[in-house]
Design an enzyme around this catalytic site. Structure first.
Site, short mmCIF file in Angstrom:
data_model
loop_
_atom_site.label_atom_id
_atom_site.label_comp_id
_atom_site.label_asym_id
_atom_site.label_seq_id
_atom_site.Cartn_x
_atom_site.Cartn_y
_atom_site.Cartn_z
N HIS A 105 0.86 -1.19 0.00
CA HIS A 105 0.00 0.00 0.00
C HIS A 105 0.90 1.24 0.00
O HIS A 105 2.05 1.18 0.44
CB HIS A 105 -0.86 0.07 1.26
CG HIS A 105 -1.83 -1.04 1.46
ND1 HIS A 105 -1.48 -2.25 1.99
CD2 HIS A 105 -3.17 -1.11 1.23
CE1 HIS A 105 -2.54 -3.03 2.08
NE2 HIS A 105 -3.59 -2.37 1.63
N ASP A 108 2.24 1.97 3.43
CA ASP A 108 3.20 0.98 3.92
C ASP A 108 4.62 1.43 3.63
O ASP A 108 5.51 1.29 4.47
CB ASP A 108 3.01 -0.38 3.24
CG ASP A 108 1.64 -0.97 3.46
OD1 ASP A 108 1.02 -0.68 4.49
OD2 ASP A 108 1.20 -1.74 2.58
N HIS A 275 -10.97 -14.46 3.44
CA HIS A 275 -12.20 -13.74 3.11
C HIS A 275 -13.26 -14.70 2.55
O HIS A 275 -14.46 -14.54 2.81
CB HIS A 275 -11.93 -12.63 2.09
CG HIS A 275 -11.09 -11.52 2.63
ND1 HIS A 275 -10.74 -10.43 1.86
CD2 HIS A 275 -10.53 -11.31 3.84
CE1 HIS A 275 -9.99 -9.61 2.59
NE2 HIS A 275 -9.85 -10.13 3.78
N ASP A 300 -4.77 -13.82 -2.55
CA ASP A 300 -4.08 -13.57 -1.29
C ASP A 300 -4.08 -14.89 -0.52
O ASP A 300 -5.13 -15.36 -0.07
CB ASP A 300 -4.78 -12.48 -0.48
CG ASP A 300 -4.35 -11.08 -0.89
OD1 ASP A 300 -3.55 -10.96 -1.82
OD2 ASP A 300 -4.83 -10.12 -0.27
N ASP A 311 -10.79 -12.34 10.68
CA ASP A 311 -9.75 -12.46 9.67
C ASP A 311 -8.38 -12.61 10.34
O ASP A 311 -7.69 -11.63 10.60
CB ASP A 311 -9.79 -11.19 8.80
CG ASP A 311 -9.10 -11.35 7.48
OD1 ASP A 311 -8.68 -12.47 7.16
OD2 ASP A 311 -8.98 -10.35 6.76
N ASP A 313 -5.65 -14.21 9.13
CA ASP A 313 -4.54 -14.09 8.17
C ASP A 313 -3.36 -14.98 8.51
O ASP A 313 -2.20 -14.56 8.45
CB ASP A 313 -4.06 -12.63 8.10
CG ASP A 313 -5.06 -11.71 7.43
OD1 ASP A 313 -5.79 -12.18 6.55
OD2 ASP A 313 -5.12 -10.53 7.80
#
Length: 446
Positions: A105, A108, A275, A300, A311, A313
């Site tokens: 991003h 980031d 997701h 992802d 989430d 991850d």
């Protein structure tokens, strides 16, 4: 300039196969040059490391502060000095891990300034620096994106915000980040509508917000063509969290939205495994839907915890879960511009610097093993043969007439009566097929 942040990993991670020793940082399955279905394994998987969770997240949660050793996140530093230190560590990691891509991003990589102009200048400086590091290391950009969800201004959404000035601010961020992605020769650009949704319908105009979102995406597509960016625009579905309901709920919702607003030729989907499961689907389902409807773009790679409804991850570790999805991907021709981005988080107790290597190595080997199983499923042919047999009757005269419009409802009904149709049910053979897939998983060598 920070060098050797990961000083306990002196050499790049290499393929060692079955000879890898206990505790050795090495790939047991992932061999970039191995040929799979006529392509190198690296070219099938197109693996990327995410900038945000790996280098921009301190290891915090809602109950506790950060636990990770990330010195560039200390608050008492000059923001640009910290960004440069972070970038040094990130590219050291990319190079030592030996993966071909990364994703980021805007915020980031570069600190947000006091104005859009200052933020733009910060990002430009860091993108120039990243370009030099990409040239030196050979690491490429899988995709870039703008963070349109963290800042309080986006609490009510970005494109769907009730304030057009927020819409315009978001447009400025996306324009700049899209252009930065183009400068870095990114293969894709992602838009994740993290707050494009609602928390209560009492203050929401659903149709207006949908129209706003479609207008925003149209502007992005137009600018892509204006600047000559040839990468793919990707939308990332998610059902909720942080909002109560997000408009990009799953692949089917995104597909319907794109068809409704005439954008289906401009966007594909970036599917996140966690997701998919949060939306009540399997990852296999979401991939199959996207492939069969021509909107499959990128992935992802992560997983959730079945005991947590949010989430998490986590790094992928299930060949059983991933193999059927890899089968759909290779059956559909594989990635074009997309790949597997590790949008993954270490657990808060994984504080050693080399834990980041262990997480990625395990996830990459899981993907590689799943790819080999998918190759074996293609060669075996059992699943595809079962599908062909199950729908074979649609190749008959009756099936062809129905699908090509050779009959209307009345004539079809009359035929059913005249021919005294009384079809019998046929077994779907689900258990047998599940056993066959397990057979392939268990017998496929690494």
């Amino acid at each position: 300039m920070m060098t050797q942040f990961f000083d306990t990993v002196p050499e790049p991670v290499a393929f060692a196969g079955r000879s890898a020793g206990l505790g050795q940082l090495a790939y047991r399955v992932y061999n970039p040059d191995r040929q799979v279905l006529g392509r190198r394994m690296e070219d099938h998987l197109r693996i990327a490391v995410c900038y945000w969770h790996s280098f921009n997240w301190p290891g915090s949660d809602i109950f506790g502060h950060g636990t990770f050793d990330r010195p560039w996140l200390a608050p008492d530093q000059d923001p640009m000095d910290a960004a440069r230190a972070k970038q040094d560590a990130a590219f050291e990691f990319f190079e030592k891990l030996g993966t071909p891509f990364f994703c980021f991003h805007d915020v980031d990589m570069a600190p947000e300034g006091g104005s859009l102009a200052e933020s733009r200048a910060n990002l430009d400086a860091m993108v120039d620096r990243a370009a030099a590091k990409m040239e030196a290391t050979g690491v490429r950009l899988l995709w870039g994106t703008a963070n349109l969800f963290s800042h309080p201004r986006y609490a009510a959404g970005a494109a769907t915000n009730p304030d057009p000035e927020v819409f315009a601010h978001a447009a400025a961020q996306v324009r700049h980040m899209l252009e930065a992605t183009h400068r870095l020769d990114g293969a894709n650009y992602v838009l994740w509508g993290g707050r494009e949704g609602y928390e209560t319908l009492l203050n929401t105009r659903l149709r207006q917000e949908a129209d706003q979102l479609a207008r925003f995406l149209t502007l992005v597509a137009e600018h892509k063509h204006k600047i000559g960016f040839t990468g793919t625009l990707l939308l990332e579905p998610k059902p909720q969290e942080p909002t109560k309901h997000q408009y990009d709920y799953d692949c089917a919702a995104v597909h319907g939205f794109l068809e409704r607003y005439g954008l289906v030729d401009e966007f594909k989907v970036n599917i996140e495994v966690n997701h998919a499961t949060l939306s009540g689907h399997s990852f296999h389902h979401e991939v199959a839907y996207a492939v069969d409807n021509g909107i499959f773009g990128s992935v992802d790679a992560n997983r959730g915890d079945p005991q947590n409804g949010w989430d998490t991850d986590q790094f992928p570790n299930s060949v059983d879960e991933l193999s059927p999805a890899l089968y759909e991907i290779v059956r559909g021709g594989g990635f074009s511009t997309g790949g597997f981005n590790f949008d993954t988080k270490l657990r808060r107790q994984s504080m050693a610097r080399d834990d980041l290597f262990w997480g990625h190595i395990g996830g990459i080997d899981t993907l590689a093993r799943s790819l080999l199983v998918a190759e074996a499923m293609v060669a075996d042919g059992t699943v595809e043969h079962a599908r062909e047999q199950r729908y074979a009757q649609w190749g008959s005269d009756l099936g062809v007439d129905i699908m090509k419009g050779g009959v209307d409802l009345a004539s079809l009904a009359d035929k059913a009566v005249a021919d005294r149709l009384s079809p019998l049910p046929v077994s779907g053979r689900q258990e047998r097929l599940e056993n066959e897939v397990n057979r392939i998983i268990w017998t496929t060598p690494s």
